[in-house]
Design an enzyme around this catalytic site. Structure first.
Site, mmCIF file in Angstrom:
data_model
loop_
_atom_site.group_PDB
_atom_site.id
_atom_site.type_symbol
_atom_site.label_atom_id
_atom_site.label_comp_id
_atom_site.label_asym_id
_atom_site.label_seq_id
_atom_site.Cartn_x
_atom_site.Cartn_y
_atom_site.Cartn_z
ATOM 1 N N GLY A 22 0.818 -1.215 0.000
ATOM 2 C CA GLY A 22 0.000 0.000 0.000
ATOM 3 C C GLY A 22 0.847 1.259 0.000
ATOM 4 N N ALA A 23 0.212 2.389 0.396
ATOM 5 C CA ALA A 23 0.844 3.712 0.268
ATOM 6 C C ALA A 23 1.365 3.847 -1.160
ATOM 7 C CB ALA A 23 1.950 3.909 1.296
ATOM 8 N N HIS A 25 2.248 4.577 -5.069
ATOM 9 C CA HIS A 25 2.768 5.699 -5.855
ATOM 10 C C HIS A 25 2.956 5.190 -7.279
ATOM 11 C CE1 HIS A 25 6.526 3.537 -5.401
ATOM 12 N NE2 HIS A 25 6.425 3.624 -4.082
ATOM 13 N N HIS A 28 4.482 1.689 -8.004
ATOM 14 C CA HIS A 28 3.542 0.561 -7.929
ATOM 15 C C HIS A 28 2.657 0.527 -9.172
ATOM 16 C CE1 HIS A 28 4.085 1.462 -3.464
ATOM 17 N NE2 HIS A 28 4.420 0.194 -3.529
ATOM 18 N N GLY A 145 9.337 -4.950 -8.402
ATOM 19 C CA GLY A 145 10.179 -3.824 -8.792
ATOM 20 C C GLY A 145 11.662 -4.102 -8.573
ATOM 21 N N LYS A 147 13.585 -1.896 -7.821
ATOM 22 C CA LYS A 147 13.966 -1.036 -6.693
ATOM 23 C C LYS A 147 14.424 -1.913 -5.523
ATOM 24 C CE LYS A 147 13.168 2.487 -3.610
ATOM 25 N NZ LYS A 147 12.546 1.855 -2.462
ATOM 26 N N SER A 183 9.243 5.905 -3.413
ATOM 27 C CA SER A 183 9.133 4.972 -2.292
ATOM 28 C C SER A 183 8.016 5.436 -1.369
ATOM 29 C CB SER A 183 10.450 4.956 -1.513
ATOM 30 O OG SER A 183 10.253 4.382 -0.240
ATOM 31 N N SER A 184 7.349 4.473 -0.758
ATOM 32 C CA SER A 184 6.287 4.822 0.200
ATOM 33 C C SER A 184 6.861 5.596 1.379
ATOM 34 C CB SER A 184 5.610 3.552 0.724
ATOM 35 O OG SER A 184 5.154 2.779 -0.354
ATOM 36 N N ARG A 185 8.160 5.428 1.622
ATOM 37 C CA ARG A 185 8.791 6.119 2.755
ATOM 38 C C ARG A 185 9.080 7.582 2.458
ATOM 39 N NH1 ARG A 185 11.713 2.007 6.251
ATOM 40 N NH2 ARG A 185 10.760 0.091 5.558
HETATM 41 P P1 AMP Z 1 6.148 -2.246 -1.406
HETATM 42 O O1 AMP Z 1 4.745 -1.773 -1.352
HETATM 43 O O2 AMP Z 1 7.158 -1.233 -0.978
HETATM 44 O O3 AMP Z 1 6.337 -3.593 -0.752
HETATM 45 O O4 AMP Z 1 6.464 -2.474 -2.944
HETATM 46 C C1 AMP Z 1 5.650 -3.303 -3.729
HETATM 47 C C2 AMP Z 1 6.336 -3.514 -5.048
HETATM 48 O O5 AMP Z 1 6.528 -2.261 -5.700
HETATM 49 C C3 AMP Z 1 7.737 -4.147 -4.906
HETATM 50 O O6 AMP Z 1 7.896 -5.135 -5.907
HETATM 51 C C4 AMP Z 1 8.647 -2.972 -5.116
HETATM 52 O O7 AMP Z 1 9.921 -3.344 -5.610
HETATM 53 C C5 AMP Z 1 7.874 -2.151 -6.129
HETATM 54 N N1 AMP Z 1 8.319 -0.764 -6.129
HETATM 55 C C6 AMP Z 1 8.438 0.057 -5.050
HETATM 56 N N2 AMP Z 1 8.927 1.251 -5.432
HETATM 57 C C7 AMP Z 1 9.124 1.193 -6.776
HETATM 58 C C8 AMP Z 1 9.610 2.111 -7.756
HETATM 59 N N3 AMP Z 1 10.022 3.327 -7.432
HETATM 60 N N4 AMP Z 1 9.663 1.698 -9.048
HETATM 61 C C9 AMP Z 1 9.269 0.447 -9.385
HETATM 62 N N5 AMP Z 1 8.794 -0.460 -8.512
HETATM 63 C C10 AMP Z 1 8.730 -0.104 -7.224
#
Ligand code: AMP
Length: 278
Positions: A22-23, A25, A28, A145, A147, A183-185
């Site tokens: 979630g959160a 952007h 995602h 991602g 990332k 990033s969600s952060r």
């Molecule tokens: P998270 O919600 O942070 O667990 O991320 C969910 C998915 O989104 C993971 O596969 C991440 O690698 C991907 N992701 C997060 N940030 C980015 C980004 N800036 N560009 C591409 N993929 C991302």
């Protein structure tokens, strides 16, 4: 969820899956777009997984913005949105039972280096939740991602080790206009920290620009010195993308990645740039 997807599978539909915490952007959303492009059905999950956080306070502070997430996803097309509770994902007597009940996969070096050194138990928690979500959704493809390059490597390893019939598709990093990886952060950064944070991607792209011209150690030293002025570097490394081992000469690997984890204004940020891929 399983019954619903079984019915679609029996009609011959391919299923693509994007797991998130979630959160949301645009990073995602790029994964979600890829899912729609290459599969008949897109499943998106939002689940803040408690077993991958090392610290309770980090879990508590993780942004939860489900209503805004749904508004961001809606215009991108038709999806099956999966918002399970902790009890649904870990349906045993207690969460503690599940934490002890991790997958028995020895990741070796790819699990213990970089993020594995700094966040003990993190990847065990990631594998646990992704395995569970894959068992529920049973997609043809899972979109992840770059990332989180180490996470992608580990999930690909896990799927191979468990012989799971799923393709683990890597998707490129989406960045803000100034280069900061989305990033969600990032929403937790102060204005000053947000401005400083751009140096992380700049230093990673520097490594790419200087490939073959300057030595790896020198580039790492100068990046670390500069980044330590705006925050605290946990690691800044140039690695072989296949083994994840650090390299110190340009001819030591075919596929090379520069990776960094830096604390800026109290927030831990990670980023990486592909230096070469043969
Ligand atoms: P998270 O919600 O942070 O667990 O991320 C969910 C998915 O989104 C993971 O596969 C991440 O690698 C991907 N992701 C997060 N940030 C980015 C980004 N800036 N560009 C591409 N993929 C991302």
């Amino acid at each position: 969820m399983q019954a619903y997807l079984d019915a679609l599978r029996s009609q011959g539909k391919s299923i693509g899956f994007t797991p998130t915490m979630g959160a949301l952007h645009n990073g995602h959303i790029s994964l979600i777009d890829r899912t729609i492009e290459s599969c008949d059905i897109s499943v998106v999950s939002i689940f803040v997984n408690p077993t991958q956080f090392n610290e309770q306070s980090d879990l508590d502070k993780y942004p939860r913005t489900t209503a805004a997430d749904i508004s961001l996803i809606l215009p991108t097309g038709n999806h099956i949105l999966f918002l399970p509770t902790v009890e649904e994902v870990y349906p045993q007597d207690s969460l503690a039972d599940n934490i002890n009940n991790q997958l028995d996969i020895d990741l070796g070096y790819i699990g213990s280096c970089l993020e594995g050194t700094e966040r003990p138990g993190h990847f065990e928690g990631v594998m646990q939740v992704v395995k569970r979500l894959l068992d529920i959704v049973q997609p043809n493809k899972i979109f992840m991602g770059q990332k989180d390059f180490q996470q992608w490597t580990i999930i690909r390893f896990m799927c191979k080790a468990l012989k799971m019939p799923v393709e683990v598709v890597p998707c490129p990093i989406i960045r803000e206009e100034d280069g900061l990886a989305m990033s969600s952060r990032n929403v937790r950064l102060s204005d000053k920290a947000r401005q400083d944070a751009v140096l992380i991607s700049q230093k990673l792209f520097d490594v790419k620009a200087q490939k073959g011209k300057k030595g790896i150690e020198k580039l790492i030293d100068s990046a670390t010195t500069a980044l330590n002025k705006i925050g605290e570097v946990e690691y800044f490394s140039v690695i072989n993308m296949d083994s994840m081992e650090a390299i110190n000469t340009w001819d030591a690997a075919d596929n090379i990645l520069a990776v960094a984890a830096v604390w800026v204004g109290g927030i831990r940020l990670i980023d990486n740039v592909i230096i070469q891929q043969k």
